[in-house]
Design an enzyme around this catalytic site. Sequence first.
Site, PDB file in Angstrom:
ATOM      1  N   TYR A 138       0.680  -1.325   0.156  1.00  0.00           N
ATOM      2  CA  TYR A 138       0.075  -0.050  -0.134  1.00  0.00           C
ATOM      3  C   TYR A 138       0.953   1.260   0.129  1.00  0.00           C
ATOM      4  O   TYR A 138       0.377   2.297  -0.414  1.00  0.00           O
ATOM      5  CB  TYR A 138      -0.929  -0.028   1.098  1.00  0.00           C
ATOM      6  CG  TYR A 138      -2.069  -1.092   1.019  1.00  0.00           C
ATOM      7  CD1 TYR A 138      -2.349  -1.775   0.073  1.00  0.00           C
ATOM      8  CD2 TYR A 138      -2.705  -1.498   2.248  1.00  0.00           C
ATOM      9  CE1 TYR A 138      -3.334  -2.747   0.182  1.00  0.00           C
ATOM     10  CE2 TYR A 138      -3.745  -2.427   2.186  1.00  0.00           C
ATOM     11  CZ  TYR A 138      -4.020  -2.836   1.169  1.00  0.00           C
ATOM     12  OH  TYR A 138      -5.056  -3.814   0.948  1.00  0.00           O
ATOM     13  N   LYS A 193       3.735 -15.342   2.886  1.00  0.00           N
ATOM     14  CA  LYS A 193       3.760 -16.090   1.731  1.00  0.00           C
ATOM     15  C   LYS A 193       5.361 -16.159   1.225  1.00  0.00           C
ATOM     16  O   LYS A 193       5.669 -15.889   0.297  1.00  0.00           O
ATOM     17  CB  LYS A 193       2.945 -15.244   0.660  1.00  0.00           C
ATOM     18  CG  LYS A 193       2.856 -15.965  -0.641  1.00  0.00           C
ATOM     19  CD  LYS A 193       1.643 -17.043  -0.668  1.00  0.00           C
ATOM     20  CE  LYS A 193       1.581 -17.934  -1.704  1.00  0.00           C
ATOM     21  NZ  LYS A 193       0.737 -19.158  -1.837  1.00  0.00           N
ATOM     22  N   ASP A 225      -2.523 -18.341   1.859  1.00  0.00           N
ATOM     23  CA  ASP A 225      -3.578 -18.777   1.366  1.00  0.00           C
ATOM     24  C   ASP A 225      -4.336 -20.136   2.213  1.00  0.00           C
ATOM     25  O   ASP A 225      -5.580 -20.130   2.363  1.00  0.00           O
ATOM     26  CB  ASP A 225      -3.257 -19.456  -0.152  1.00  0.00           C
ATOM     27  CG  ASP A 225      -1.781 -20.222   0.030  1.00  0.00           C
ATOM     28  OD1 ASP A 225      -1.197 -19.772   0.966  1.00  0.00           O
ATOM     29  OD2 ASP A 225      -1.322 -20.583  -1.171  1.00  0.00           O
ATOM     30  N   ASP A 249      -5.541  -6.902   5.758  1.00  0.00           N
ATOM     31  CA  ASP A 249      -6.679  -6.493   5.043  1.00  0.00           C
ATOM     32  C   ASP A 249      -8.002  -7.341   4.671  1.00  0.00           C
ATOM     33  O   ASP A 249      -9.059  -7.459   5.250  1.00  0.00           O
ATOM     34  CB  ASP A 249      -6.351  -5.541   3.970  1.00  0.00           C
ATOM     35  CG  ASP A 249      -7.485  -4.399   3.474  1.00  0.00           C
ATOM     36  OD1 ASP A 249      -8.371  -4.532   4.245  1.00  0.00           O
ATOM     37  OD2 ASP A 249      -7.114  -3.609   2.799  1.00  0.00           O
ATOM     38  N   ASP A 253     -11.222  -9.164   7.101  1.00  0.00           N
ATOM     39  CA  ASP A 253     -12.758  -8.898   6.255  1.00  0.00           C
ATOM     40  C   ASP A 253     -13.248 -10.212   6.364  1.00  0.00           C
ATOM     41  O   ASP A 253     -14.694 -10.270   6.741  1.00  0.00           O
ATOM     42  CB  ASP A 253     -12.703  -8.217   4.871  1.00  0.00           C
ATOM     43  CG  ASP A 253     -12.618  -6.948   4.888  1.00  0.00           C
ATOM     44  OD1 ASP A 253     -12.535  -6.299   6.012  1.00  0.00           O
ATOM     45  OD2 ASP A 253     -13.463  -6.328   3.907  1.00  0.00           O
TER      46      ASP A 253
END
Length: 358
Positions: A138, A193, A225, A249, A253
């Site tokens: 970001y 990851k 994942d 993020d 959610d």
Amino acid sequence: MKIAVLSGDGIGPEIVAQAVKVLNALKSDGLKIEMEAAPIGGAGYDAAGDPLPASTLDLARAADAILLGAVGGPQYDLLERPLRPERGLLRIRKELNLFANLRPALLYPELAAASSLKPEVVSGLDMMIVRELTGDVYFGEPRGIEVRPSPNGGSERVGFNTMLYSESEVRRVAHVAFRIAMKRDRKLCSVEKANVLECSELWKEVVIEVSKDYPEVALSHMYVDNAAMQLIRAPKQFDVIVTGNIFGDILSDAASMLSGSIGMLPSASLDENNKGMYEPIHGSAPDIAGRDIANPLATILSVAMMYRYTFGDSRTAGRIENAVKRVIAQGYRTTDIWTEGATRVSCSAMGDAVVKNL
Ligand SMILES: NC(=O)c1ccc[n+]([C@@H]2O[C@H](COP(=O)([O-])OP(=O)(O)OC[C@H]3O[C@@H](n4cnc5c(N)ncnc54)[C@H](O)[C@@H]3O)[C@@H](O)[C@H]2O)c1
């Protein structure tokens, strides 16, 4: 305690008004609270041509804590990127160095039926996601959209961002996560990851280094994942998760649906000294804005987190959390968490019910 109140856009003003009712009730009980409002996001752009007006940033810097609603809306989607509401939010997090984002996911037993998962999978869920908030893809440079030669000849546009973490950025958020794990079940899962990303490889190495300071905490590692899958398959295996900005993020959610609705989940974003910005994890929900039907509980619970983490007052935090528990137990539900047999209430009626139960 001076609180900067930044309502923002969409449902922001509706949900923040309910949290302010709670603060006013605490004030009339004798707690010393001063509140001052300022625009941010689209409201900042409308008022001053900037999603983070200088006066808003000054107020946020001077305050002890910040209460934020949400920003964004379709009417701002065509603005140049630096003027868009979401940029105001990213900037305030960066300017105030709010690098540690705490996102609890907790299931109230009465809301088990509102979760999209089977009650036995989610009942008793109580986990905390610690998301790094001021680094990663970001903020990493370079970023942009530009024209480059295309493999088939000619040229085409490419979009690119940079996933970047420094050791010190990983270290400080890892310490926050370990300290939180020490106060809970002493289980920390670091999500990355590392099998494909160098940035994640460094993340994992630094988290392992930091773990030496916390021998009582059981540290595990999981690829993002797999973590997404495990969150849905068996979420109760997690106590504390620590992860980077973009993975956090998305995972938080997903975790929000475990607890029935995104409208239930508060968050805290803290700096090195526990000064913080407190906000629900959801966005400005333009689809329901202005109808007094949004769920204000995530915002009200964010005030509880403010008392716990910035003001160091767990008693008041507990009072607010217990009031929310009672309201849920009494059967009050906004539309997003309503199920057959419960009492459907508006956003403002939910705020009133919490105040009554304080
Ligand atoms: N922190 C923030 O301010 C933040 C976070 C995410 C998205 N956004 C912005 O919000 C706007 C809308 O984004 P989105 O639709 O992807 O996400 P959103 O979180 O605003 O909404 C997703 C869905 O959840 C529902 N919802 C959200 N909060 C709710 C609440 N309190 N009560 C009941 N239902 C609720 C919405 O009605 C919608 O159906 C965009 O402009 C986006 O950029 C802002």
